[in-house]
Write an enzyme that holds these catalytic residues in place. Structure first.
Site, PDB file in Angstrom:
ATOM      1  N   CYS A  89       0.772  -1.197  -0.062  1.00 51.84           N
ATOM      2  CA  CYS A  89       0.000   0.079  -0.016  1.00 51.84           C
ATOM      3  C   CYS A  89       0.869   1.163  -0.070  1.00 51.84           C
ATOM      4  O   CYS A  89       0.672   2.233  -0.726  1.00 51.84           O
ATOM      5  CB  CYS A  89      -0.880  -0.210   1.309  1.00 51.84           C
ATOM      6  N   CYS A 182      -6.045  -1.713   7.619  1.00 55.85           N
ATOM      7  CA  CYS A 182      -7.046  -0.759   7.381  1.00 55.85           C
ATOM      8  C   CYS A 182      -8.170  -1.355   6.809  1.00 55.85           C
ATOM      9  O   CYS A 182      -9.495  -0.718   7.057  1.00 55.85           O
ATOM     10  CB  CYS A 182      -6.275   0.381   6.608  1.00 55.85           C
TER      11      CYS A 182
END
Length: 341
Positions: A89, A182
C-alpha cells in the site's frame, strides 16, 4: 515557505506530524484517504484539520486499494503465502495518492506520521526511534518517491508523541493506535477472505512424510512458524513448517526444521547503490536483525544468513540495512522460484 501534503489519517501520529510541520514553517495541506470501511477516521481527521487550521481533502482510494493491495492479499493467502499489505500500500496506493495531490497543489513534499527518517531531496530512508521504527514497512518505496517524503516523527518515541498531542490539546490525543489492517478493521482476515468467496476448504494437517495428524480449517488460516490455534493433540509442541496449496495440506513439525541459513528474494528494490554485499537483514516486521551476505542475480537475491533465522516466510519482506540506513528490500520466495533452483 514550502508546501507539504500530509496524509492525515485521523490518528494521533499524523495529527502530531501536522503540528510539527507547521511549527517548522511548512504550509500543510491534509489528505484523508478513504478506504471505504467507515469508522471515525474521516471525522477525526477533519477535527484535527480544523483545530490546526489546515485545509483537508478527502480522496476515495477504494479502487486503487482493491487492485494493488486487496486482490494480491487474497491471492497470496490462497496460494499459501503470508502477505504484507502495508508495504504494498505504501508504494502503490498511499504515497502515489499523496504525490498526485502534491503535484496538483504544486507542493514540494509529502509526509505521513510514520516512524522513520528521510533526507529532503535525497533517496534516503533510515530507521526511526528504536522502540517504534517502521522502516521495514516503508522499504518498498522507490528512490524517486523518497526524494519527496518527510517523516516528522522519525526522531521521537511514541510516548513523546502522545505527550505532545496532549499538550497541544489535539482531539485524538487519547485515541488508541490502530493495530489492524486498514481494510480489515476487525482484524479477522480469514473471515474477510471467506466473505470475498473462493476461500480454500478444510484439509489435512500432515507430517513431512505424509502422515495425517488431523484436519485444518483452510490453508488461509495459517502461516509458517505458527504454533497457536492448531488444535492438534501431541506429545510435543507442533508448528506449521510448510503450506502445500496444490494438495490443500498444512505440514506440521516439532519446529526443528524452521531454522534457516539461507533465504531468497525477488523484486529487488535498491535504495543504496551499489547494494552492499554485507548487511543486516530483517525477515519480518520486528526489531530482530541478522548479519547476512547478499548475492545478486537478475533482480533476485540469495541471502546467506550468518546466524540461522526462524521461518523465513514467503510473502514477507527481506529488508537490508547498512547501519541505520535501508539499503534495499526483496519479497521472500521459496528457493525453487529463483535462479538458484
Amino acid at each position: 515557505m514550502e508546501t507539504v501534503v500530509l496524509g492525515l489519517s485521523g490518528g494521533v501520529d499524523s495529527a502530531v506530524a501536522a503540528a510539527l510541520l507547521k511549527k517548522s514553517g511548512y504550509t500543510v495541506h491534509g489528505l484523508y484517504l478513504d478506504v471505504g470501511v467507515g469508522g471515525s477516521g474521516e471525522a477525526d481527521a477533519k477535527a484535527v484539520a480544523e483545530l490546526l487550521d489546515i485545509p483537508l481533502t478527502v480522496k476515495d482510494v477504494r479502487a486503487e486499494l482493491e487492485e494493488h493491495v486487496c486482490a494480491p492479499f487474497s491471492a497470496a493467502y490462497l496460494s499459501g503465502r503470508t502477505p504484507l499489505p502495508c508495504a504494498r500500500c505504501n508504494r502503490l496506493v498511499k504515497f502515489p495518492a499523496l504525490l498526485a495531490e502534491a503535484e496538483r497543489l504544486g507542493a514540494a513534499y509529502t509526509a505521513t506520521g510514520h516512524y522513520a527518517r528521510t533526507t529532503p531531496g535525497e533517496a534516503d530512508l533510515r530507521k526511526g526511534a528504536p522502540s517504534n521504527d517502521q522502516s521495514y514497512l516503508l522499504a518498498r518505496l522507490t528512490p524517486e518517491q523518497l526524494t519527496r517524503i518527510l517523516f516528522p516523527l522519525g526522531e521521537y518515541e511514541k510516548a513523546e508523541v502522545r505527550a505532545m498531542a496532549e499538550a497541544l490539546g489535539l482531539p485524538v490525543a487519547r485515541k488508541k493506535d490502530s493495530m489492524e489492517i486498514c481494510f480489515i478493521p476487525d482484524n479477522d482476515y480469514a473471515a474477510w477472505l471467506e466473505r470475498r468467496g473462493g476461500a480454500p476448504p478444510p484439509g489435512n494437517f500432515v507430517t513431512a512424510d505424509g502422515r495425517v495428524l488431523g484436519r485444518h480449517k483452510g490453508i488461509h488460516c495459517y502461516t509458517i512458524g505458527q504454533r497457536r490455534g492448531l488444535g492438534i493433540p501431541a506429545e510435543h509442541r507442533l508448528f506449521v513448517s510448510a503450506i502445500v496449496p496444490e494438495r490443500n495440506e498444512v505440514v506440521l513439525s516439532d519446529g526443528g526444521d524452521l531454522m534457516a541459513e539461507d533465504a531468497y528474494g525477488v523484486g529487488l528494490n535498491v535504495l543504496l547503490s551499489p547494494l552492499p554485499q554485507e548487511v543486516t537483514v530483517r525477515l519480518r516486521h520486528s526489531r530482530q536483525e541478522t548479519p547476512a551476505a547478499l548475492e545478486l542475480r537478475d533482480g533476485q537475491v540469495h541471502i546467506s544468513l550468518k546466524t540461522p533465522a526462524r521461518a523465513p516466510t514467503p510473502g514477507q519482506l527481506a529488508v537490508f540495512y547498512d547501519g541505520d540506513r535501508v539499503a534495499g528490500s526483496a519479497w521472500l520466495v521459496p528457493k525453487e522460484e529463483t535462479v538458484w533452483n
